[in-house]
Enzyme design. Structure first.
Site, short mmCIF file in Angstrom:
data_model
loop_
_atom_site.label_atom_id
_atom_site.label_comp_id
_atom_site.label_asym_id
_atom_site.label_seq_id
_atom_site.Cartn_x
_atom_site.Cartn_y
_atom_site.Cartn_z
N ASP A 393 45.45 44.73 43.14
CA ASP A 393 45.75 45.45 44.38
C ASP A 393 46.30 46.84 44.07
O ASP A 393 46.79 47.10 42.97
CB ASP A 393 46.76 44.65 45.20
N GLU A 396 45.07 52.47 43.36
CA GLU A 396 45.17 53.92 43.53
C GLU A 396 46.66 54.19 43.75
O GLU A 396 47.11 54.53 44.84
CB GLU A 396 44.30 54.44 44.68
N ASP A 477 42.85 48.15 53.76
CA ASP A 477 43.61 47.59 54.88
C ASP A 477 43.10 48.13 56.22
O ASP A 477 43.74 48.96 56.89
CB ASP A 477 45.09 47.92 54.70
#
Length: 813
Positions: A393, A396, A477
């Site tokens: 997860d 970045e 998301d």
């Protein structure tokens, strides 16, 4: 521009000028590499390109005229313009022009390094919805070296369409007339690859942030920081040909474990090992197929963000739980983060070794030894306790400044803000490549420790060549709205047209409610201000039939993605939260899970084709129907493999927000591409292509069509998991009306024997005129393979069983 010398050597053609050197290198007959540099030597080291590409090449020839230098192979030629240094790209055999460049430009720029200059870093830890972030408040700028900003311009034909460039947020399908900002961010996965409806692709060997421009200011790729302008022109002619060229350059896509193609249950978040076990047991009790359950973040001791050690108060029995799950043939995936909070054992180990980046939180994935240390920590407790796969997860990890506020910033502002944050901690030439190197470390180190177990890494960020590291990219998301659902189809198609075969999303949207009223530790409960990204449309979650309908449609769409995975926050996601058996939503969801497993022989064969043939599973209609002008801008439907036309329902038909009953017509307009006939998957009624029709929809049905001539291998029993041994014959269902073929791929399912030929392929070829099916001699074998088996051939309602021993069999139908 003045040409001083033309050199032909074993590497290629080098044109020396007073504006720099231009190198042309034949990679394959249909691929030419171009390098424009103001340095004396060309760099042949790349994070993206396979090393063998530099060694295996074709030797281009050249011709010179007063105005041009033409560099060519048997299939592709570049007509280099002496005055400008640009190229006109042409088909050598026909003379057809692919595209004309308008500029190649290198502009000197300083590369800045950020440092505390020996001072102790002043670390500001910030809790955000996107996880904990670190900001260093006493960084100073130091000039590191000189590099270049680069531009590569194009003159596109008026009707030419441009696809690819990875995944954005806006749902743009055809990039003509659009600007795209290519930087790593939650919900953004840039790729330096685009493909054209004119039959060519361009892969830029650039790992800095980039922009794609097609507006009044020109049509070009802009690269923020490079040492040389370096790109590959791929004359693939077809979409499959262009993707084949991309994978030739960047590497074959690794096979995922077979179980990864089953249903994956996830949510934010399971909180104990017992909760994971209970959810899995409930699926098995209900007889609903399931292959994987996912443990999201916060497995660590509170306060030790990113620690790869389980909180013993909640996960004391994880090894035993994994053992029980494996007995049920259910796998697990665990979330790991690249950034770690100070005070944890993991962070201290990295700090002591000097492997922490300048944010004093994130490990240096560009360092091989740091990658080994990261794996050691992941293996010590997580891998050793039986977790089968990874959820990497927040890959970045420097995007924090933009992940706040009530109003979404302007696109250029976000690009600048996030890009500057990346460049504080990464070399400016590598700001898009962190996730790539992170995935490389997981893949290589797991394989070294356990070479007989395939790597699966679900990751939020990625870059070109990452397909070779066992990754599935997911779109971040996203919010639960019908508009986002529509946009996601286009984003998935562009990811596939960028060369990445494995992409998925959060079925049902991550954010379901419309405001950040739920206190998640990042906002005070008395400050429920909306956040720009938290824009779901359903504050009551699964209690709202409007959301249940949206979720069901998303679930049906997700059935036909490379990975079928439900995930999100705000409201639960397990099937029983949408009703019980006999209710409309439960039954629709169950039906599509079972359909996924019925299609498993087909789906796993598509995965085999991805590896062996460099093919693509989620296929824009431009792959198979590029000659049909009506599909050029059609992003609301796609092919799942070569045979199934998927038309997701992208508007509410039964319920609005608040469970309001709608009076909408239960129809959807569907375009059936020309050149073939189509069968309705549900009714088997046949319709000619080349027309738009109105398809009936119900809660448990979306429009799905099968191309005439298709051969679908299907499981004839209700599987509970993907690798379940079939007791009944595999059904070979033929849809007549055209000739067709299909290759059934099988292997051991979770090792790397396929890389050395341990797999089988069986070719099925149908002749429509003669109504015959030829089952070819089996190609290859693998440990545990059934030497003898039955197939049940189904065509026009007729069933015929065939005993197959690996030799060619011909069947009259």
């Amino acid at each position: 521009m003045k040409v001083s010398e033309i050199i032909k050597n074993t590497d290629g053609i080098i044109i020396k000028t007073d504006q720099g050197n231009y190198g042309f290198y034949g990679i394959r007959e249909d691929i030419i590499r171009v390098v424009y540099t103001k340095k004396e030597n060309v760099e042949n080291q790349s994070l993206l390109i396979e090393p063998v590409v530099y060694q295996k090449s074709v030797k281009p020839e050249f011709l010179e005229s007063e105005t041009d230098i033409v560099v060519y192979t048997t299939k592709l030629r570049a007509r280099w313009q002496k005055e400008t240094g640009t190229c006109i790209w042409e088909d050598t055999q026909t003379g057809r022009v692919y595209v004309a460049e308008t500029l190649k430009q290198l502009t000197q720029t300083d590369v800045i390094r950020y440092t505390t200059q020996g001072e102790k870093p002043v670390v500001k830890r910030v809790k955000t919805v996107d996880g904990e972030r670190s900001f260093i408040e006493n960084l100073k700028q130091v000039k590191d070296r000189v590099a270049y900003r680069a531009k590569l311009g194009f003159h596109w034909e008026e009707e030419e369409a441009i696809y690819g460039l990875g995944q954005g947020e806006e749902g743009i399908y055809n990039h003509r007339g659009q600007n795209q900002y290519l930087y790593q961010h939650n919900m953004r996965i840039p790729m330096p690859m685009f493909v054209s409806s004119n039959g060519y692709g361009v892969l830029s060997d650039c790992c800095s942030i980039m922009t794609f421009q097609d507006d009044i200011n020109g049509s070009y790729l802009f690269m923020d920081t490079v040492d040389q302008l370096d790109y590959y022109f791929i004359a693939g002619k077809t979409m499959d040909g262009m993707i084949d060229g991309y994978r030739y350059l960047t590497g074959k896509a690794a096979m995922l474990p077979k179980w990864a193609f089953g249903y994956v249950q996830s949510k934010e978040a399971y909180h104990t090992d017992q909760e994971i076990l209970e959810v899995a047991e409930e699926y098995r009790r209900r007889g609903i197929p399931l292959d994987c359950i996912v443990q999201d973040w916060n497995t660590w001791v509170p306060g030790l963000w990113g620690e790869k050690k389980l909180d013993p108060s909640r996960y004391a029995n994880m090894k035993e739980v994994n053992r029980k799950l494996h007995e049920m043939n259910i796998h697990t995936m665990v979330s790991v983060w690249p950034n770690m909070a100070e005070g944890g054992v993991n962070h201290q180990e990295f700090a002591d070794a000097g492997y922490i980046l300048g944010d004093y939180s994130t490990y240096d994935a560009f360092d091989e030894n740091a990658r080994k240390l990261y794996w050691k920590q992941a293996s010590e407790e997580l891998f050793s306790s039986g977790f089968d796969s990874w959820w990497c997860d927040s890959t970045e990890p420097f995007s924090g400044p933009d992940w706040s506020g009530e109003v979404k910033r302007e696109p250029w502002e976000r690009y600048d803000l996030v890009g500057k944050e990346h460049k504080k901690y990464l070399d400016a030439t590598k700001t898009n490549a962190f996730a790539l190197m992170h995935a490389k470390g997981i893949f290589e180190n797991q394989r070294e420790e356990k070479p007989d177990k395939r790597v699966l890494n679900l990751t939020r960020s990625g870059y070109a060549s990452q397909q070779k590291y066992g990754v599935v990219l997911w779109s971040g998301d996203i919010s639960a709205t019908w508009e986002v659902l529509r946009q996601q189809i286009a984003e998935g198609l562009n990811m596939a047209m960028s060369g990445m075969p494995y992409w998925t999303l959060d079925i049902g949207g991550f954010f379901v409610v419309g405001t950040a009223w739920w206190n998640r530790g990042c906002n005070n409960s008395d400050n429920p201000n909306p956040l720009w990204f938290w824009k779901g449309g359903y504050n009551e979650g699964v209690a709202d039939k409007g959301y249940c309908e949206l979720y069901t449609r998303w679930f049906q769409f997700g059935t036909f993605l490379p990975m079928h995975r439900s995930h999100g926050t705000d409201t639960p996601r397990e099937i029983w939260n949408f009703g019980e058996k006999g209710s409309e939503f439960y039954d629709a969801i169950e039906k599509f899970i079972r359909l996924r497993y019925r299609l498993m022989p087909y789906i796993y064969s598509l995965a085999g084709n991805v590896y062996l043939d460099n093919s693509t599973i989620m296929r824009s209609l431009m792959f198979d129907f590029a000659d049909d002008d009506k599909v050029r801008n059609r992003a609301d439907e796609y092919m799942f493999g070569p045979n199934l036309l998927i038309c997701p329902v992208i508007k509410p038909v039964f319920y609005g927000v608040g469970s309001v009953l709608l009076q909408e017509e239960k129809k959807q307009k569907v375009y059936l591409p020309k050149g073939c006939s189509w069968y309705d998957l549900w009714t088997e009624s046949k319709t000619e292509g080349g027309q738009e029709i109105e398809a009936d929809i119900t809660m448990d049905r979306i429009p799905v069509y099968v191309k005439a001539g298709s051969i679908l291998p299907l499981a004839q029993e209700e599987l509970q998991y993907a690798q379940q041994e079939l007791q009944k014959p595999v059904a070979i269902k033929i849809y007549p009306g055209a000739d067709g073929s299909f290759r059934l791929y099988e292997d051991a399912g979770d090792d790397y024997g396929y890389e050395t030929g341990e797999y089988s392929r069986i070719q099925f070829t149908y002749c429509d005129a003669e109504k015959t099916l030829c089952i070819s001699e089996r190609e290859g074998s693998y440990p545990g393979m059934q030497e003898q088996r039955e197939f049940e051939i189904i065509c026009c309602g007729e069933h015929k069983k065939v005993l197959y021993t690996g030799e060619e069999v011909n069947v009259s139908l």
